[in-house]
Design an enzyme around this catalytic site. Structure first.
Site, PDB file in Angstrom:
ATOM      1  N   THR A 128      43.904  62.646  19.614  1.00  0.00           N
ATOM      2  CA  THR A 128      43.295  61.765  20.605  1.00  0.00           C
ATOM      3  C   THR A 128      43.912  61.961  21.977  1.00  0.00           C
ATOM      4  O   THR A 128      43.433  61.389  22.935  1.00  0.00           O
ATOM      5  CB  THR A 128      43.446  60.296  20.180  1.00  0.00           C
ATOM      6  N   THR A 145      53.393  77.930  15.202  1.00  0.00           N
ATOM      7  CA  THR A 145      52.049  77.665  15.691  1.00  0.00           C
ATOM      8  C   THR A 145      51.999  78.229  17.086  1.00  0.00           C
ATOM      9  O   THR A 145      52.194  77.560  18.071  1.00  0.00           O
ATOM     10  CB  THR A 145      51.662  76.194  15.697  1.00  0.00           C
TER      11      THR A 145
END
Length: 396
Positions: A396, A188
């Site tokens: 979050t 990633t």
């Protein structure tokens, strides 16, 4: 002959390249979260993308261009991957890039690259509004490298000056991000490599693919492959200088630097391990084993605990599907031999020595299968509590 010298410069020190990072409001607290790379002349471009079948919208948008297209602008955002967003996601890329072209008429065939949360529509209006603040005369690679970070603990960049035998010089450098969802077959990760070398288009593809095998495709943090992985090579050819062997080695150094920084920055990682496999049936089988070791959660957690549990190494080799024989296998932690062709050497003294190897920031685990001459080295890191903490609340 040629000399390759690392320096503390950045891609903005390459003639004709400009870059910056700004706050678009994608991250809290006005953190840098969006940036650009711009060349004042058109660049040859080549890219390698993720092997994940669900490629993100920016990758699909790039692939709509003809094979021989040139560009002079890359837009990069963090916090939102624009992946699994369907045709709407691709249309959003189009709208964003078209708005930038309207603001800057000298931009040609712009590219977008994104990283962040998967499955959420990209906030195109926010990005369009923020992009109006871009100043294409800015040279601030530090801001750019911070803007593209997600869970990275630190920014990643490198720079090399290459001097050929005739005295001519070209430069090459990169900025990158990557810390989690790192798995062989890229990671990633986003990596943007810029150069003023006058490299032919066909060499760009060949050398990128060749060097990827032993760099970005040889690293693992957690065994997950992202939807957005990108290695982008841009050449504006302003040096009018090129030598294939010199460029190949310089590109390898750049890609290796970025790959090793990603492994070292593996989410919560405290150490980097090189898994050197040799004596395999062939190079392909050595690669299978080395990557199995770098991906194994049991091996990674043992490294975190500084536990030289060589049984996990042996078990992973045996489970890889590659040809192996316990009566010809040796396993070494650093220079400490723990298993030798059927003989267990794991006394308390040997265990203590092996534990000290694993206490280091970087070390090598060598597995010699004793069968033939196949070899490959993969790189991984340990896996501990911090990785769970980071990824348990990533959104979050």
């Amino acid at each position: 002959m040629f000399t390759i010298t690392p320096t503390k410069n950045t891609i903005s020190d390459i003639n004709g390249f400009f870059c910056d990072g700004i706050s678009a409001g994608l991250k809290p607290n006005n953190a840098l979260d969006m940036g650009f790379i711009y060349s004042d002349t058109l660049c040859e471009v080549e890219a390698i993308f993720t092997s994940n079948k669900f490629q993100a919208a920016p990758l699909k948008h790039y692939q709509k261009y003809p094979n021989d297209f040139k560009t002079n602008f890359v837009l990069i955002n963090s916090k939102n991957a624009n992946a699994m967003t369907g045709e709407d996601g691709i249309n959003d890329v189009d709208e964003i890039l078209n708005s930038i072209k309207q603001k800057h008429s000298n931009i040609t065939n712009p590219i977008m690259s994104s990283t962040g949360v998967i499955g959420v529509p990209i906030p195109k209006d926010t990005i369009i509004k923020a992009s109006q603040k871009f100043d294409l005369t800015t040279k601030n690679a530090t801001n750019l490298s911070h803007a593209i970070m997600t869970t990275d603990a630190y920014s990643k960049s490198c720079f090399y000056k290459v001097k050929l035998q005739d005295g001519n010089i070209f430069k090459i450098g990169a900025v990158a991000k990557g810390a989690g969802m790192i798995n062989p077959n890229l990671a990633t990760m986003l990596c943007f490599i810029c150069t003023d070398a006058s490299i032919p288009k066909e060499d760009m593809k060949e050398l990128l693919q060749e060097n990827t095998k032993t760099t970005f495709n040889a690293i693992s943090v957690d065994g997950d492959t992202s939807t957005n992985d990108t290695v982008l090579l841009l050449s504006n050819k302003k040096s009018n200088t090129y030598d294939k062997e010199a460029f190949k080695e310089a590109l390898r150094l750049v890609m290796d630097d970025m790959a090793m920084l990603m492994v070292a920055d593996g989410e919560g990682a405290t150490k980097v391990a090189a898994f050197e496999v040799k004596g395999a049936k062939d190079d392909n089988e050595a690669e299978i084993i080395a990557k199995a070791l770098s991906n194994s959660l049991l091996v990674k957690t043992a490294l975190f605990g500084q536990d030289p549990n060589w049984g996990r190494i042996a078990s992973t080799i045996g489970a890889s599907g590659a040809m192996c024989d316990e009566m010809s296998l040796t396993i070494t932690f650093g220079n400490v031999l723990v298993y030798n062709k059927g003989e267990v050497l794991f006394t308390q003294e040997i265990e203590d020595k092996a534990s000290k190897v694993l206490a280091c920031d970087k070390f090598k685990i060598i597995c010699d299968l004793g069968l033939a001459s196949g070899s490959f080295t993969a790189y991984g890191c340990d896996l501990g509590y911090k990785y769970v903490e980071i990824n348990a609340d990533y959104r979050t």
